[in-house]
Design a protein around this motif. Sequence first.
Motif: not given
Length: 134
Positions: A23-41
């Motif tokens: 997983m590679f993440i690029e944030n070109a916006s002018d604000h911070s974000v949080v990315v959360r990953v959930f797993f089935h089971d």
Amino acid sequence: MKRLLGLALIAAACAGCSEQSSMFIENASDHSVVVRVFFHDFGESFGFSVPAGTRAWAWAPLEGRVSGPIAVYDDACRVIWHDEIRTDGGLLTVDQSGAVALAAPPAPSTVPSDAGFLEFTQACATSDNPRRGG
């Protein structure tokens, strides 16, 4: 510790197979974000803090595949986007307007060598999540 557990689950999901996930993440916006990953089971999730202007790995190629929702939250922990994660992880981008897209993960050779890893965060862990329909 939780991040290591989550990443171990990715690897364990397909131990001995030839599939990989990154997983590679690029944030070109002018604000911070949080990315959360959930797993089935698996009742937990793990998240990454992604400051404005950041390009970094959440996780580099690991043996295994992923299954479950992925969500992007704003700085007030409101869900701004969610979808099912690709089994191979992906390239998650937040463009300048704040639009989010998930595409195939980049080949490691195409990522700048100075791209580091995102920091794990508990931010938004108790917020609405796609699995609960929130």
